[in-house]
Design an enzyme around this catalytic site. Structure first.
Site, PDB file in Angstrom:
ATOM      1  CB  SER A  44      -1.650  -3.580   1.398  1.00 24.28           C
ATOM      2  OG  SER A  44      -0.564  -4.199   1.783  1.00 24.28           O
ATOM      3  CB  ALA A  45      -1.234  -9.056  -0.406  1.00 24.58           C
ATOM      4  CG  HIS A  46       0.341  -6.878   4.896  1.00 28.50           C
ATOM      5  ND1 HIS A  46       0.114  -6.323   6.162  1.00 28.50           N
ATOM      6  CD2 HIS A  46       0.843  -5.546   4.426  1.00 28.50           C
ATOM      7  CE1 HIS A  46       0.200  -4.902   6.286  1.00 28.50           C
ATOM      8  NE2 HIS A  46       0.792  -4.428   5.179  1.00 28.50           N
ATOM      9  CG  ASN A  87      -4.718   3.528   8.976  1.00 24.63           C
ATOM     10  OD1 ASN A  87      -5.234   4.701   8.452  1.00 24.63           O
ATOM     11  ND2 ASN A  87      -3.704   3.570   9.770  1.00 24.63           N
ATOM     12  CB  CYS A 146       7.975   7.148  16.869  1.00 20.23           C
ATOM     13  SG  CYS A 146       9.253   7.659  17.851  1.00 20.23           S
ATOM     14  N   GLY A 180       0.990  -1.247  -0.102  1.00 24.57           N
ATOM     15  CA  GLY A 180       0.079   0.003   0.160  1.00 24.57           C
ATOM     16  C   GLY A 180       0.992   1.176  -0.040  1.00 24.57           C
ATOM     17  CB  THR A 224      12.891  -9.017 -11.200  1.00 24.68           C
ATOM     18  OG1 THR A 224      13.872  -8.711 -11.997  1.00 24.68           O
ATOM     19  CG2 THR A 224      12.330 -10.362 -11.229  1.00 24.68           C
ATOM     20  CD  GLN A 272      -6.819  -0.765   7.570  1.00 27.40           C
ATOM     21  OE1 GLN A 272      -7.566  -1.691   7.672  1.00 27.40           O
ATOM     22  NE2 GLN A 272      -5.549  -0.568   7.770  1.00 27.40           N
TER      23      GLN A 272
HETATM   24  C1  LIG Z   1      -5.060   3.016   5.021  1.00 28.34           C
HETATM   25  C2  LIG Z   1      -3.594   2.349   4.752  1.00 28.34           C
HETATM   26  N1  LIG Z   1      -2.974   2.821   3.781  1.00 28.34           N
HETATM   27  C3  LIG Z   1      -1.618   2.337   3.420  1.00 28.34           C
HETATM   28  C4  LIG Z   1      -1.013   1.396   4.236  1.00 28.34           C
HETATM   29  C5  LIG Z   1       0.406   0.912   3.985  1.00 28.34           C
HETATM   30  O1  LIG Z   1       0.149  -0.582   3.192  1.00 28.34           O
HETATM   31  P1  LIG Z   1       1.469  -1.289   3.432  1.00 28.34           P
HETATM   32  O2  LIG Z   1       1.730  -1.748   4.826  1.00 28.34           O
HETATM   33  O3  LIG Z   1       0.942  -2.576   2.590  1.00 28.34           O
HETATM   34  O4  LIG Z   1       2.804  -0.528   2.918  1.00 28.34           O
HETATM   35  C6  LIG Z   1      -1.856   0.919   5.404  1.00 28.34           C
HETATM   36  C7  LIG Z   1      -1.248   0.095   6.243  1.00 28.34           C
HETATM   37  O5  LIG Z   1      -1.575  -0.108   7.128  1.00 28.34           O
HETATM   38  C8  LIG Z   1      -2.995   1.417   5.816  1.00 28.34           C
HETATM   39  O6  LIG Z   1      -3.890   1.090   6.728  1.00 28.34           O
END
Ligand SMILES: Cc1ncc(COP(=O)(O)O)c(C=O)c1O
Length: 367
Positions: free
Chosen positions: A189-191, A141, A309, A58, A227, A169
């Site tokens: 984002s995949a995770h 998020n 932080c 993301g 790649t 999200q």
């Molecule tokens: C709203 C939002 N955007 C972007 C990101 C960033 O994604 P990534 O962790 O895959 O870089 C996050 C990750 O928590 C997110 O919650």
């Protein structure tokens, strides 16, 4: 990560011996795996395969859309301003601050209302011929609060203003039809759905253009060199629809009702508005969020505080501050994410632990 996703990712690592850009059989096999993953993702999202640019996640997708678009329009003297919201992920906020400063755009940051929702009219009112781009998230998020993405895209489209929607999200957590949304750029984002970490994509609408920002071999149709992460892309595709997040909402709601029953002074954010079902953000007055987090960690719970932080100093959540929450209360906040694997007994255990920790900390403080 579901076992089937882990296995598919490992299998793809083993099978993709070649570089997808190579002409030989091994390269062609890797290309086939990558193309299949792209087709699968496109089908799920309702977009054309060619619109998908695989990225490292993301953050990179947001960076690519922002830098790629602003670098392209920087020479157009008429385009002077960029609009975003105060509750964006740092990968949008910090990237916009950087590029707007470098390229001399004015950055207009719109705050949400007290309920955590950005009022669409607050953005729409500011759209004009000088607007180079609008960047906003679909769901926050920290609070999980859903934002009026569709309304903003539609207003921008009628005025021909490109828009980036950070949908990280929302994927898997709420219905998402990207063909209907029709945004210029959408980050995923995949995770967040149980896929591998370090892979995601930017969906680029047909007709919307970007300047490439990562230069080199011209992969991903010249939009992102390097790649490709074949195994990551395969894992991402396998993760789609794998986890059923719809079950989270009942556990999340049960958790919040139990929390409020035993700790009525707690403030839960976003209960009155639409949220994705897996997120709960709340403040425990008189407690420090970081201390609660560390105590919960010792007890085996992995939760987050909204703080970040900055220059070696812990700053309370910028999202809660933008919502007008008192700084002391914002420092007392925690964010809990639920997965389909959680049940009410887990929510009970967390509430019990929070009660025990609060009692312990109060005792230690001589209260
Ligand atoms: C709203 C939002 N955007 C972007 C990101 C960033 O994604 P990534 O962790 O895959 O870089 C996050 C990750 O928590 C997110 O919650």
């Amino acid at each position: 990560m579901p076992e089937s996703v882990a296995l598919a990712t490992i299998e793809a690592s083993r099978k993709s011996l070649g570089n997808p850009s190579s002409m030989h059989w091994a390269g062609r096999e890797a290309r086939r795996l990558l193309d299949d993953a792209r087709d699968c993702l496109a089908d799920f999202l309702g977009v054309e395969p060619g619109s998908i640019v695989f990225t490292s996640g993301g953050s990179e997708s947001n960076n690519l859309a922002i830098a790629g678009h602003l670098l392209r329009v920087a020479k157009n003297a008429q385009k002077q301003k960029v609009i975003t919201t105060a509750i964006e992920h740092p990968s949008v906020l910090k990237t916009l601050e950087f590029w707007c400063d470098q390229l001399d755009f004015d950055l207009l940051t719109i705050s949400p209302r007290e309920n955590g929702v950005v009022d669409a009219s607050d953005i729409i009112r500011k759209l004009d011929d000088a607007t180079a781009m609008v960047c906003m998230m679909w769901a926050n998020n920290e609070t999980g609060i859903i934002q009026p993405a569709a309304e903003i895209v539609s207003a921008c489209r009628t005025r021909n203003i490109p828009v980036l929607i950070d949908a990280v999200q929302v994927l898997g957590k709420a219905p998402m039809d990207l063909a209907k949304l029709d945004a210029d750029f959408v980050s995923l984002s995949a995770h967040k759905i149980g896929g591998p970490k370090g892979v995601g994509c930017l969906v680029v609408r047909r007709g919307s253009t970007l300047l490439p920002w990562l230069l080199g071999g011209g992969q991903e149709r010249g939009r992102r060199s390097g790649t490709e992460n074949v195994a990551g892309a395969v894992g991402f595709a396998h993760a789609l629809g794998c986890k059923d997040f719809s079950q989270c909402v009942s556990v999340r709601d049960y958790f919040e009702s139990e929390l409020l029953k035993y700790m009525p002074d707690v403030t839960v954010y976003g209960q009155a508005v639409q949220r994705v079902g897996n997120t709960s953000m709340f403040a425990v007055p008189g407690m420090d969020g970081e201390t609660l987090l560390m105590q919960l960690d010792l007890a085996g719970f992995a939760v987050a505080s909204g703080s970040a932080c900055s220059s070696g100093k812990r700053e309370p959540s910028h999202v809660l501050q933008a919502m007008g929450v008192d700084v002391r209360l914002a420092r007392s906040s925690l964010r809990v994410s639920f997965g389909p694997e959680h049940q009410n007994v887990d929510a009970d255990a967390l509430v019990r632990e929070l009660l025990r920790i609060r009692m312990l900390l109060r005792k230690m403080a001589g209260l």
